[in-house]
Design a protein around this motif. Structure first.
Motif, PDB file in Angstrom:
ATOM      1  N   LEU A  48      15.041  -1.305   5.092  1.00 45.98           N
ATOM      2  CA  LEU A  48      13.595  -1.398   5.294  1.00 45.98           C
ATOM      3  C   LEU A  48      13.373  -0.894   6.709  1.00 45.98           C
ATOM      4  N   ASN A  49      12.880   0.334   6.828  1.00 50.37           N
ATOM      5  CA  ASN A  49      12.855   1.017   8.117  1.00 50.37           C
ATOM      6  C   ASN A  49      11.548   0.862   8.870  1.00 50.37           C
ATOM      7  N   LYS A  50      10.415   0.867   8.140  1.00 54.88           N
ATOM      8  CA  LYS A  50       9.130   0.858   8.835  1.00 54.88           C
ATOM      9  C   LYS A  50       8.048   0.320   7.907  1.00 54.88           C
ATOM     10  N   LEU A  51       7.135  -0.451   8.483  1.00 55.09           N
ATOM     11  CA  LEU A  51       5.915  -0.873   7.797  1.00 55.09           C
ATOM     12  C   LEU A  51       4.755  -0.293   8.601  1.00 55.09           C
ATOM     13  N   GLU A  52       3.872   0.417   7.922  1.00 54.20           N
ATOM     14  CA  GLU A  52       2.787   1.114   8.615  1.00 54.20           C
ATOM     15  C   GLU A  52       1.460   0.733   7.979  1.00 54.20           C
ATOM     16  N   GLU A  53       0.583   0.184   8.780  1.00 56.06           N
ATOM     17  CA  GLU A  53      -0.728  -0.247   8.292  1.00 56.06           C
ATOM     18  C   GLU A  53      -1.563   0.971   7.874  1.00 56.06           C
ATOM     19  N   GLN A  54      -2.153   0.886   6.697  1.00 51.72           N
ATOM     20  CA  GLN A  54      -3.051   1.904   6.146  1.00 51.72           C
ATOM     21  C   GLN A  54      -4.361   1.213   5.796  1.00 51.72           C
ATOM     22  N   PRO A  55      -5.444   1.956   5.614  1.00 52.60           N
ATOM     23  CA  PRO A  55      -6.687   1.311   5.171  1.00 52.60           C
ATOM     24  C   PRO A  55      -6.474   0.609   3.822  1.00 52.60           C
ATOM     25  N   ASN A  56      -6.603  -0.695   3.795  1.00 51.19           N
ATOM     26  CA  ASN A  56      -6.447  -1.519   2.583  1.00 51.19           C
ATOM     27  C   ASN A  56      -5.060  -1.473   1.958  1.00 51.19           C
ATOM     28  N   ALA A  57      -4.023  -1.154   2.745  1.00 47.95           N
ATOM     29  CA  ALA A  57      -2.665  -1.088   2.195  1.00 47.95           C
ATOM     30  C   ALA A  57      -1.625  -1.171   3.316  1.00 47.95           C
ATOM     31  N   CYS A  58      -0.396  -1.389   2.907  1.00 49.40           N
ATOM     32  CA  CYS A  58       0.743  -1.322   3.826  1.00 49.40           C
ATOM     33  C   CYS A  58       1.680  -0.250   3.287  1.00 49.40           C
TER      34      CYS A  58
ATOM     35  N   THR B  12      21.379  11.085   2.591  1.00 49.06           N
ATOM     36  CA  THR B  12      20.449  10.067   3.081  1.00 49.06           C
ATOM     37  C   THR B  12      19.049  10.557   2.783  1.00 49.06           C
ATOM     38  N   SER B  13      18.205   9.670   2.271  1.00 50.09           N
ATOM     39  CA  SER B  13      16.828  10.061   1.957  1.00 50.09           C
ATOM     40  C   SER B  13      15.876   8.925   2.294  1.00 50.09           C
ATOM     41  N   VAL B  14      14.607   9.281   2.464  1.00 49.94           N
ATOM     42  CA  VAL B  14      13.549   8.314   2.757  1.00 49.94           C
ATOM     43  C   VAL B  14      12.587   8.284   1.579  1.00 49.94           C
ATOM     44  N   LYS B  15      12.292   7.087   1.122  1.00 52.11           N
ATOM     45  CA  LYS B  15      11.294   6.886   0.068  1.00 52.11           C
ATOM     46  C   LYS B  15      10.198   6.033   0.678  1.00 52.11           C
ATOM     47  N   LEU B  16       8.955   6.368   0.380  1.00 47.55           N
ATOM     48  CA  LEU B  16       7.864   5.549   0.886  1.00 47.55           C
ATOM     49  C   LEU B  16       6.878   5.259  -0.226  1.00 47.55           C
ATOM     50  N   PHE B  17       6.213   4.110  -0.071  1.00 49.07           N
ATOM     51  CA  PHE B  17       5.226   3.703  -1.064  1.00 49.07           C
ATOM     52  C   PHE B  17       4.205   2.804  -0.394  1.00 49.07           C
ATOM     53  N   ASP B  18       3.003   2.773  -0.963  1.00 46.51           N
ATOM     54  CA  ASP B  18       1.913   1.951  -0.447  1.00 46.51           C
ATOM     55  C   ASP B  18       1.765   0.693  -1.293  1.00 46.51           C
ATOM     56  N   ILE B  19       1.534  -0.418  -0.622  1.00 52.86           N
ATOM     57  CA  ILE B  19       1.239  -1.674  -1.298  1.00 52.86           C
ATOM     58  C   ILE B  19      -0.232  -1.975  -1.059  1.00 52.86           C
ATOM     59  N   ASP B  20      -1.048  -1.724  -2.072  1.00 49.60           N
ATOM     60  CA  ASP B  20      -2.494  -1.908  -1.944  1.00 49.60           C
ATOM     61  C   ASP B  20      -2.857  -3.379  -1.777  1.00 49.60           C
ATOM     62  N   GLY B  21      -3.847  -3.631  -0.908  1.00 51.00           N
ATOM     63  CA  GLY B  21      -4.391  -4.973  -0.744  1.00 51.00           C
ATOM     64  C   GLY B  21      -3.501  -5.942   0.012  1.00 51.00           C
ATOM     65  N   LEU B  22      -2.470  -5.458   0.668  1.00 53.42           N
ATOM     66  CA  LEU B  22      -1.580  -6.332   1.428  1.00 53.42           C
ATOM     67  C   LEU B  22      -1.370  -5.744   2.816  1.00 53.42           C
ATOM     68  N   ALA B  23      -1.721  -6.534   3.848  1.00 54.39           N
ATOM     69  CA  ALA B  23      -1.557  -6.086   5.230  1.00 54.39           C
ATOM     70  C   ALA B  23      -0.081  -6.216   5.643  1.00 54.39           C
ATOM     71  N   CYS B  24       0.411  -5.258   6.388  1.00 53.88           N
ATOM     72  CA  CYS B  24       1.815  -5.257   6.809  1.00 53.88           C
ATOM     73  C   CYS B  24       2.238  -6.535   7.542  1.00 53.88           C
ATOM     74  N   PRO B  25       1.412  -7.056   8.481  1.00 53.20           N
ATOM     75  CA  PRO B  25       1.839  -8.274   9.181  1.00 53.20           C
ATOM     76  C   PRO B  25       1.987  -9.496   8.273  1.00 53.20           C
ATOM     77  N   LYS B  26       1.446  -9.434   7.071  1.00 50.00           N
ATOM     78  CA  LYS B  26       1.550 -10.548   6.122  1.00 50.00           C
ATOM     79  C   LYS B  26       2.872 -10.551   5.350  1.00 50.00           C
ATOM     80  N   ILE B  27       3.649  -9.465   5.441  1.00 50.55           N
ATOM     81  CA  ILE B  27       4.926  -9.380   4.726  1.00 50.55           C
ATOM     82  C   ILE B  27       6.013 -10.025   5.576  1.00 50.55           C
ATOM     83  N   GLY B  28       6.616 -11.099   5.048  1.00 51.04           N
ATOM     84  CA  GLY B  28       7.669 -11.799   5.771  1.00 51.04           C
ATOM     85  C   GLY B  28       9.059 -11.451   5.282  1.00 51.04           C
ATOM     86  N   ARG B  29       9.157 -11.131   3.997  1.00 55.58           N
ATOM     87  CA  ARG B  29      10.467 -10.839   3.408  1.00 55.58           C
ATOM     88  C   ARG B  29      10.269 -10.040   2.133  1.00 55.58           C
TER      89      ARG B  29
END
Length: 155
Positions: A47-57, A103-120
């Motif tokens: 888990l390399n990075k969490l990036e805040e997006q409008p209405n998503a993480c 080595t590859s990077v995969k990214l995805f958005d989690i709608d309706g969830l703010a990044c600081p709210k993800i603990g695990r």
């Protein structure tokens, strides 16, 4: 002079024992070849990075497959927990293909969830895994999770 069959059997047994001893010593000395497969080396998922997006993480995950096995199917069952330890979301991530020695990077958005709210993030299971030989059931064992962010990534 002929050798009795009993002696040949004992001699063959001693030869096999000597061969086994040589292999054991070679392995201890580090000169025996190591298997070069995904099973031997494992697959690291970070888990390399969490990036805040409008209405998503937006989640960035780094996949390291140092082995010689290419995975045509690699679908993760992920459960996200908030910072209080309560399940916030469950989702499926299709990370295929995972190429061999890559080595590859995969990214995805989690709608309706703010990044600081993800603990695990829990890697709960594998929903699908396959390589050139077909479906596999050992993929979860191959994965080594880690995290570079405050949120933990575990299995």
């Amino acid at each position: 002079m002929s050798i009795s069959p009993r002696f040949r059997t004992a001699s063959g047994f001693l030869s096999r024992m000597a061969f086994a001893a040589i292999l054991a010593v070679a392995g201890l000395a580090g000169i025996a070849p190591a298997p070069a497969s995904a099973q031997a080396s494992g697959i690291s998922i970070e888990l390399n990075k969490l990036e805040e997006q409008p209405n998503a993480c937006r989640v960035y995950m780094l996949f390291e497959n140092p082995g010689q096995t290419e995975f045509s199917e690699f679908q993760l069952d992920l459960v996200l927990f908030d910072t209080n330890g309560v399940i916030a979301r469950r989702l499926s991530l299709d990370a295929a293909p995972l190429r061999a020695e890559k080595t590859s990077v995969k990214l995805f958005d989690i709608d309706g969830l703010a990044c600081p709210k993800i603990g695990r993030i829990l890697l709960n299971d594998m929903l699908g895994c396959a390589d050139a030989s077909g479906k596999r059931t050992d993929c979860l064992k191959l994965i080594k999770p880690s995290s570079r962010v405050d949120a933990k990534f575990v299995k």
